[in-house]
Structure formats: structure tokens, C-alpha cells
Design an enzyme around this catalytic site. Sequence first.
Site, PDB file in Angstrom:
ATOM      1  N   ASN A 115       0.832  -1.192   0.000  1.00 45.80           N
ATOM      2  CA  ASN A 115       0.000   0.000   0.000  1.00 45.80           C
ATOM      3  C   ASN A 115       0.873   1.250   0.000  1.00 45.80           C
ATOM      4  OD1 ASN A 115      -2.356   1.661   0.285  1.00 45.80           O
ATOM      5  ND2 ASN A 115      -3.359  -0.026   1.368  1.00 45.80           N
ATOM      6  N   ARG A 158       7.191  -8.526  19.557  1.00 42.90           N
ATOM      7  CA  ARG A 158       7.292  -9.834  20.207  1.00 42.90           C
ATOM      8  C   ARG A 158       6.061 -10.662  19.841  1.00 42.90           C
ATOM      9  NH1 ARG A 158       5.096  -6.164  23.156  1.00 42.90           N
ATOM     10  NH2 ARG A 158       3.468  -6.589  24.665  1.00 42.90           N
ATOM     11  N   HIS A 178      24.018   1.968  10.704  1.00 43.00           N
ATOM     12  CA  HIS A 178      25.213   2.774  10.920  1.00 43.00           C
ATOM     13  C   HIS A 178      25.809   2.422  12.279  1.00 43.00           C
ATOM     14  CE1 HIS A 178      23.990   5.376   7.546  1.00 43.00           C
ATOM     15  NE2 HIS A 178      22.770   5.179   8.013  1.00 43.00           N
TER      16      HIS A 178
END
Length: 199
Positions: free
Chosen positions: A83, A178, A113
Site C-alpha cells: 500500500n 514480540r 550505521h
Amino acid sequence: MTEKEKMLAGLVYKSFDEELSGERIKAKKLVHELNKLEPDEYEKRRELFLLLLGKTDGDFWIETPFRCDYGYNISIGKNFYANFNCTILDCAPIVIGDNVMFAPNVGLFAAGHPVHHEPRNAGIEYGKPITIGNNVWLCAGVIVNPGVEIGADTVIASGSVVTKNIPGGVVAGGNPCRVLRSITGEDKNYFFRREPIET
């Protein structure tokens, strides 16, 4: 090794060398052209996505606006749908299985990074692959971080930040994401908040 070879090997690299900068510009031009198409220019849209993406398999539909870094590191399976406002930072391979759906504002970010500012300020970055299994639904605003694998038949709830692998066949959510519960055969009888599916 070139900076591109380092990038593709999952090593630290500098993204602003001439080769990688040129490849990102090439992708940005294709993405720019895609994002300014008229809504009914279906064939042109498909043609541009086929030029941009590394691998496609059968039918797919990606709403615009869409953003990516390179395009050639993105592989999508059959019957893929994304979408609006999908962003994919594909400095490492992004593999998306069959029958996968992305709601609006989903981001797959293979780029990272260093935590320490000195190498980060020196332009050091890295990429780690992301894999999305078959029959996965990423709900609105899901962010998937570098190096994550999401197993088949899983649903990731809206607004989740996926920082670790998620197994198949579960509903998962939160920040960090989780497992909330398993998906069972009974789930095929219900939709929103256990309202019965009556066809």
C-alpha cells in the site's frame, strides 16, 4: 574490494563512492517517474517496476508513492501487494515471499550505521538482509530493522518495530515486536475482534 562488493557482502562500506551514488541516482529517477504516473497508467507502472526491482514472480501491485535505494536488491514473490508510502532501504538483499501484503507506511530498512559517532561521521555504514516469508501481512506503520527474518503465515500488528526474528504462524506486535499468540485453524472463521466471517 569495491564499496559495492563490500556492501553486497554485508561488510562496512562507504555509500558515497561514485559507483553506488550513480546506482542510487538511477533508482531515484525510476522511482520519480513511477511516483508521478497517472493512476490509470497500469502498463507503464508495471514496466518501470520491472526495470527497478531485482526479481519479480507473477502478479504484484505496489501503490505509489514508493521509495527505495537501489531496487536491484529487492525480490518479490507471487501476488505481492504494498500500500501507499512503502519505503525499502535495500543496500542488502530484501526477499519477500508469495502472497505478502504491506499496509500503508511500511518500512524495510536493511541499512544501518555504527553506534559510535566517529565511524558514523566518517561515512561508515552497513547492510544486513531482510527476509519476509510467504503469506505474511505487515500492518500499517510496521518497521523492519536490518538482519530480520519473519516466518511464513505471520501477521505483524500496526506500529510494530521488528528488531529480531519472528517465527512463522503467529501474531506479533509492539516495540520491540514480540510474539503475542499463535495463529490457529479457528482464526479462519473470524475477522476484526472475532466477528464471524459469513460468506
